[in-house]
Write an enzyme that holds these catalytic residues in place. Sequence first.
Site, PDB file in Angstrom:
ATOM      1  N   LYS A  33       0.825  -1.211   0.000  1.00 21.99           N
ATOM      2  CA  LYS A  33       0.000   0.000   0.000  1.00 21.99           C
ATOM      3  C   LYS A  33       0.866   1.272   0.000  1.00 21.99           C
ATOM      4  CE  LYS A  33      -4.013  -2.206   0.554  1.00 21.99           C
ATOM      5  NZ  LYS A  33      -3.683  -3.624   0.706  1.00 21.99           N
TER       6      LYS A  33
HETATM    7  C1  LIG Z   1      -4.366  -4.744   0.251  1.00 22.25           C
HETATM    8  C2  LIG Z   1      -3.586  -5.990   0.206  1.00 22.25           C
HETATM    9  C3  LIG Z   1      -3.852  -6.980  -0.745  1.00 22.25           C
HETATM   10  C4  LIG Z   1      -4.990  -6.871  -1.735  1.00 22.25           C
HETATM   11  O1  LIG Z   1      -4.796  -5.843  -2.666  1.00 22.25           O
HETATM   12  P1  LIG Z   1      -6.008  -5.307  -3.534  1.00 22.25           P
HETATM   13  O2  LIG Z   1      -5.472  -4.161  -4.302  1.00 22.25           O
HETATM   14  O3  LIG Z   1      -7.068  -4.895  -2.547  1.00 22.25           O
HETATM   15  O4  LIG Z   1      -6.473  -6.430  -4.383  1.00 22.25           O
HETATM   16  C5  LIG Z   1      -3.035  -8.093  -0.785  1.00 22.25           C
HETATM   17  N1  LIG Z   1      -2.029  -8.246   0.101  1.00 22.25           N
HETATM   18  C6  LIG Z   1      -1.744  -7.333   1.046  1.00 22.25           C
HETATM   19  C7  LIG Z   1      -0.628  -7.581   2.002  1.00 22.25           C
HETATM   20  C8  LIG Z   1      -2.506  -6.167   1.127  1.00 22.25           C
HETATM   21  O5  LIG Z   1      -2.209  -5.244   2.061  1.00 22.25           O
END
Ligand SMILES: *Cc1c(COP(=O)(O)O)cnc(C)c1O
Length: 497
Positions: free
Chosen positions: A113
């Site tokens: 993120k």
């Molecule tokens: C948010 C997240 C995901 C999923 O990502 P999306 O963009 O919502 O599909 C997968 N793994 C981790 C560690 C995340 O923080």
Amino acid sequence: MIYTSTRDASVRVPASEAIAKGISSDGGLFVPMTIPTINLVDIERLMRLDYVGRAKEILKLYLTDFTDDELSACVENAYRADKFSSPEIAPLYSLSDEVQVLELWRGPTCAFKDMALQLLPHLLTVSAAKTRKNTKIVILVATSGDTGKAALEGFRDVENTQILVFYPENGVSPMQKLQMTTQEGANVGVCAIQGNFDDAQSGVKAIFTDRSLEEKFAEHHMAFSSANSINWGRLVPQIVYYVSAYCDMVKSEKLKIGAPMNVVVPTGNFGNILAAYYAKQMGVPIGKLICASNANNVLTDFLQSGTYDKNRPFYCTESPSMDILISSNLERLLFLLSGQDADMTRAYMEALSEKGCYKVSEKIFSALSDLFAAGCCDDTDTERTIRRIYEKYGYLCDTHTAVALNVYAAYKTKTGDSTPTVIASTANPYKFSKSVLHAVAPERVTDDEFETVEALHALTGAPVPPQLSSLRGKTPRFTGVVQKEDMANAVLEMLGI
Ligand SMILES: *Cc1c(COP(=O)(O)O)cnc(C)c1O
């Protein structure tokens, strides 16, 4: 570049407005009306640039109402070498000749993120200055764990912004919880809700589209925006790392320029994999997009059958950031695959909110089947995969990345497809220490989070990110819990209005 809404074809806004607003008033998501393209000559040029340089070039194609100076400042502030544990920002780790792991968790909160949320606050403040003078932007976030912390860290003490994060009380890992509840900064708030991530996300969406709240905010010179992947400003930075990964694959001679690479993405809200789809549509030679889910396998079923049905049990798994049954960004894909048909997209989304399910047209289903492969695995297989990868390659991965590696192995066995493949690795393993240690040495697990971290480090030697180890002994600052129905009140209370 003009943006429209997935639910109202008459909407026309520039990028800055799409980012400042976060979500369209009709409840739809903003999408660019055309997808810019790059060719192999462009890719050769991008190969010679570093991550920051590549990001500037790609973002410029989408954010056309930002000046070059504005974009440069945003990108340079976001991807500073002192904030990332790799000078490459998003490095590839070579697991084998065929499989590269794209480490997207080298940023300040150890999850992918950060790739978007280190940049979004800068994009948003520039956007707000263009479109909403003298207004404080209030960022509301629903999080399954990682977005919350990354957004808090990205927005902390950013002038003219306030950020409030809601997380499911029992739906995040102990480390994720501690990361959020100990957050520093004068403009931040964190609150648990009694419910799951979908409840938190629906609550935030309802607040965004509530006209009376919007008016109340306007009276106080405030406006909402979103740091969730429904915000285009979250999605566009994610396109960059797929382009960049392709450049690095060619540069390191894992690929000949023009040859395809497959991408496997552990998926929740469909933002990360949608960014890979955009990169493919831009002209990056990406082959299959492989969507990996945990036991909450609504997307696997959808991609295999064309029917999206969220009427099913919700599981709390060891990959909690993927515990999602309403995958928001799928809406953007449906809009694109329907030929930008806002009426059709709105009808699907209305069916989803009324009946919890919809079936896409034959045309969309056939496009989906060409583009995507999908698979899922449960916690037992997730742990087996962590162990198998560690024993075979000496590489420690987190639970989400393990889901992707598991689904990739099954895909490979089933199809024999030997296209060079990039696995999107979305979190540092120490964010989920208990599950990871349980996978490699179950007898060493204890209830203490930091003893677990130490045991995992002693066993594997994998470096512990200092921003995680320094949380030991910190007292939480935010301890509030509200019912999901009370989220709007909690917002007003936190803002003191
Ligand atoms: C948010 C997240 C995901 C999923 O990502 P999306 O963009 O919502 O599909 C997968 N793994 C981790 C560690 C995340 O923080």
